[in-house]
Design an enzyme around this catalytic site. Structure first.
Site, PDB file in Angstrom:
ATOM      1  N   ASP A  37      37.800  38.242  15.230  1.00  0.00           N
ATOM      2  CA  ASP A  37      37.838  37.430  16.128  1.00  0.00           C
ATOM      3  C   ASP A  37      38.361  35.921  15.905  1.00  0.00           C
ATOM      4  O   ASP A  37      37.649  35.691  14.786  1.00  0.00           O
ATOM      5  CB  ASP A  37      36.817  37.373  17.338  1.00  0.00           C
ATOM      6  CG  ASP A  37      37.229  37.059  18.619  1.00  0.00           C
ATOM      7  OD1 ASP A  37      37.494  38.119  19.499  1.00  0.00           O
ATOM      8  OD2 ASP A  37      37.447  36.038  18.925  1.00  0.00           O
ATOM      9  N   ASN A  90      44.041  44.590  18.758  1.00  0.00           N
ATOM     10  CA  ASN A  90      43.707  44.472  20.169  1.00  0.00           C
ATOM     11  C   ASN A  90      43.792  43.030  20.451  1.00  0.00           C
ATOM     12  O   ASN A  90      44.063  42.693  21.713  1.00  0.00           O
ATOM     13  CB  ASN A  90      42.250  45.087  20.293  1.00  0.00           C
ATOM     14  CG  ASN A  90      41.724  44.344  21.419  1.00  0.00           C
ATOM     15  OD1 ASN A  90      41.949  44.975  22.558  1.00  0.00           O
ATOM     16  ND2 ASN A  90      40.810  43.408  21.404  1.00  0.00           N
ATOM     17  N   TYR A 156      54.342  37.788  28.497  1.00  0.00           N
ATOM     18  CA  TYR A 156      53.530  38.659  28.177  1.00  0.00           C
ATOM     19  C   TYR A 156      53.902  40.070  28.234  1.00  0.00           C
ATOM     20  O   TYR A 156      53.760  41.024  27.332  1.00  0.00           O
ATOM     21  CB  TYR A 156      52.392  38.685  29.447  1.00  0.00           C
ATOM     22  CG  TYR A 156      51.017  39.600  29.090  1.00  0.00           C
ATOM     23  CD1 TYR A 156      50.140  39.280  28.042  1.00  0.00           C
ATOM     24  CD2 TYR A 156      50.957  40.704  29.896  1.00  0.00           C
ATOM     25  CE1 TYR A 156      49.050  40.252  28.003  1.00  0.00           C
ATOM     26  CE2 TYR A 156      49.852  41.661  29.637  1.00  0.00           C
ATOM     27  CZ  TYR A 156      49.059  41.187  28.744  1.00  0.00           C
ATOM     28  OH  TYR A 156      48.074  42.040  28.552  1.00  0.00           O
ATOM     29  N   LYS A 160      54.196  42.691  25.073  1.00  0.00           N
ATOM     30  CA  LYS A 160      53.576  44.112  25.340  1.00  0.00           C
ATOM     31  C   LYS A 160      54.642  45.015  25.165  1.00  0.00           C
ATOM     32  O   LYS A 160      54.619  46.239  24.653  1.00  0.00           O
ATOM     33  CB  LYS A 160      53.137  44.280  26.492  1.00  0.00           C
ATOM     34  CG  LYS A 160      51.838  43.219  26.324  1.00  0.00           C
ATOM     35  CD  LYS A 160      50.674  43.659  25.217  1.00  0.00           C
ATOM     36  CE  LYS A 160      49.531  42.712  25.253  1.00  0.00           C
ATOM     37  NZ  LYS A 160      48.524  43.227  24.195  1.00  0.00           N
ATOM     38  N   THR A 191      37.364  42.267  31.855  1.00  0.00           N
ATOM     39  CA  THR A 191      37.043  41.647  30.683  1.00  0.00           C
ATOM     40  C   THR A 191      37.243  39.949  30.922  1.00  0.00           C
ATOM     41  O   THR A 191      37.388  39.702  31.960  1.00  0.00           O
ATOM     42  CB  THR A 191      37.965  41.887  29.569  1.00  0.00           C
ATOM     43  OG1 THR A 191      39.417  41.460  29.873  1.00  0.00           O
ATOM     44  CG2 THR A 191      38.599  43.352  29.258  1.00  0.00           C
TER      45      THR A 191
HETATM   46  P1  NAD Z   1      39.416  39.153  26.328  1.00  0.00           P
HETATM   47  O1  NAD Z   1      39.970  37.802  26.642  1.00  0.00           O
HETATM   48  O2  NAD Z   1      38.056  39.614  27.105  1.00  0.00           O
HETATM   49  O3  NAD Z   1      39.155  39.522  24.536  1.00  0.00           O
HETATM   50  C1  NAD Z   1      40.239  39.179  23.747  1.00  0.00           C
HETATM   51  C2  NAD Z   1      39.624  38.739  22.439  1.00  0.00           C
HETATM   52  O4  NAD Z   1      40.677  38.270  21.602  1.00  0.00           O
HETATM   53  C3  NAD Z   1      38.554  37.680  22.653  1.00  0.00           C
HETATM   54  O5  NAD Z   1      37.476  37.590  21.977  1.00  0.00           O
HETATM   55  C4  NAD Z   1      39.464  36.393  21.818  1.00  0.00           C
HETATM   56  O6  NAD Z   1      38.591  35.579  21.222  1.00  0.00           O
HETATM   57  C5  NAD Z   1      40.348  37.239  20.893  1.00  0.00           C
HETATM   58  N1  NAD Z   1      41.443  36.509  20.462  1.00  0.00           N
HETATM   59  C6  NAD Z   1      42.356  35.789  21.289  1.00  0.00           C
HETATM   60  N2  NAD Z   1      43.324  35.221  20.496  1.00  0.00           N
HETATM   61  C7  NAD Z   1      42.973  35.666  19.117  1.00  0.00           C
HETATM   62  C8  NAD Z   1      43.585  35.433  17.974  1.00  0.00           C
HETATM   63  N3  NAD Z   1      44.792  34.463  17.990  1.00  0.00           N
HETATM   64  N4  NAD Z   1      43.193  36.004  17.063  1.00  0.00           N
HETATM   65  C9  NAD Z   1      42.044  36.806  16.888  1.00  0.00           C
HETATM   66  N5  NAD Z   1      41.344  37.134  17.975  1.00  0.00           N
HETATM   67  C10 NAD Z   1      41.888  36.503  19.304  1.00  0.00           C
HETATM   68  O7  NAD Z   1      40.561  40.183  26.751  1.00  0.00           O
HETATM   69  P2  NAD Z   1      40.779  41.702  26.825  1.00  0.00           P
HETATM   70  O8  NAD Z   1      41.143  42.095  28.219  1.00  0.00           O
HETATM   71  O9  NAD Z   1      39.785  42.586  26.179  1.00  0.00           O
HETATM   72  O10 NAD Z   1      42.077  41.941  26.047  1.00  0.00           O
HETATM   73  C11 NAD Z   1      42.020  42.806  24.663  1.00  0.00           C
HETATM   74  C12 NAD Z   1      43.505  43.393  24.786  1.00  0.00           C
HETATM   75  O11 NAD Z   1      43.960  44.229  25.871  1.00  0.00           O
HETATM   76  C13 NAD Z   1      44.751  42.237  24.665  1.00  0.00           C
HETATM   77  O12 NAD Z   1      45.427  42.520  23.961  1.00  0.00           O
HETATM   78  C14 NAD Z   1      45.090  42.398  26.072  1.00  0.00           C
HETATM   79  O13 NAD Z   1      46.564  41.955  26.401  1.00  0.00           O
HETATM   80  C15 NAD Z   1      45.166  43.825  26.520  1.00  0.00           C
HETATM   81  N6  NAD Z   1      44.822  44.372  28.090  1.00  0.00           N
HETATM   82  C16 NAD Z   1      44.210  43.665  28.778  1.00  0.00           C
HETATM   83  C17 NAD Z   1      44.031  44.033  30.086  1.00  0.00           C
HETATM   84  C18 NAD Z   1      42.932  43.812  31.140  1.00  0.00           C
HETATM   85  O14 NAD Z   1      43.251  43.824  32.215  1.00  0.00           O
HETATM   86  N7  NAD Z   1      41.876  43.013  30.625  1.00  0.00           N
HETATM   87  C19 NAD Z   1      45.178  44.911  30.650  1.00  0.00           C
HETATM   88  C20 NAD Z   1      46.215  45.194  29.647  1.00  0.00           C
HETATM   89  C21 NAD Z   1      45.881  44.964  28.491  1.00  0.00           C
END
Ligand code: NAD
Length: 256
Positions: A37, A90, A156, A160, A191
């Protein structure tokens, strides 16, 4: 689950949300997990929670848009656990809602650097090791926004959609070399992504429809653990004939 026990996994963005739940799930199933992270404190919390439950994990600080840092991340997996079997790309960010014409070049580049270039950089480093080992599994975390357009989230959604295309292509390139490559497309998941969102406007002020929770046929958002379970399945030998797919995990959104 069949085949995760004893494997080494890297999970990026594992300090929060879907990444943390996935790291915890893979460790529960018996994998050694590299928790990667950009925010050290969050990543270390994930490692501690895995250790508290009797699992094995180690933290590595990485910004996935930094190709050298990504190479080091993979080196840590190999040096610490002797190889790399599973990789969950992720890490991702969401910039605030905006009309396509209001997105600045800097915002566009920042998002693409993390969400799309980051996943490519991770796969490039991971595949070097997996090809040498003759086996491996990669799961990319895309989004429902990678399958359909979403008003207000142009960059975004583009990132994706790009990740879905990258997943299919890399799966084809490695199908004969023992490496499976798949993705999940989460719908709205509880999240920290919204709190981590930078800039943007109130979506209700935009002159078009934006995605809302009411569009989820199951009428609710997901827990991160509901994503982690599907990722763990794709990582397992139970998914041994699945490659190149993006599985919607979205309460029915993709069927709508
Ligand atoms: P989150 O913000 O809770 O967690 C994301 C994590 O990624 C954080 O710990 C952050 O510090 C880390 N991060 C951010 N930029 C980074 C980088 N440059 N290098 C390394 N780590 C980095 O978000 P989440 O919802 O758990 O997101 C995880 C994935 O799921 C993402 O790719 C997001 O696009 C995808 N996603 C989330 C949702 C949703 O509704 N939460 C829906 C569809 C897709």
């Amino acid at each position: 689950m069949n085949g995760v026990d004893g494997k080494t996994a890297v999970v990026t963005g594992a300090g929060s949300g879907i990444g943390r739940a996935t790291a915890r799930r893979l460790a529960e199933e018996g994998a050694d997990v590299v928790v990667a992270d950009v925010i050290e404190e969050r990543g270390r919390e994930t490692v501690e929670s895995i250790a508290a439950d009797g699992g094995n994990a180690t933290f590595v600080e990485v910004d996935v848009s930094d190709t050298e840092a990504v190479e080091r991340m993979v080196d840590v997996a190999v040096e610490t656990y002797g190889g790399l079997d599973l990789a969950v790309n992720n890490a991702g960010i969401l910039t605030g809602f905006a009309e396509v014409t209001d997105i600045t070049e800097e915002q566009w580049d920042t998002l693409m650097d993390v969400n799309l270039k980051g996943a490519w950089a991770c796969m490039r480093a991971e595949l070097d090791v997996m090809e040498e080992e003759g086996s491996g599994v990669i799961v990319n975390v895309a989004s429902e926004a990678g399958l359909v357009g979403m008003g207000g989230l142009a960059s975004y959604s583009a990132s994706k959609h790009g990740l879905v295309g990258l997943t299919k292509t890399v799966a084809l390139e490695y199908a004969g070399r023992g490496v499976r490559v798949n993705a999940i497309a989460p719908g709205p998941t509880d999240t920290n992504i919204a709190e981590n969102m930078r800039g943007g406007v109130d979506p209700s002020t935009l002159p078009f429809d934006t995605s809302t929770m009411s569009e989820v046929p199951m009428g609710r958002s997901a827990d991160p653990e509901e994503m982690a379970g599907v990722v763990a399945f794709l990582c397992s030998a139970d998914a041994s004939f699945i490659t190149g797919v993006t599985i919607p995990v979205d309460g029915g959104q993709a069927a709508d």
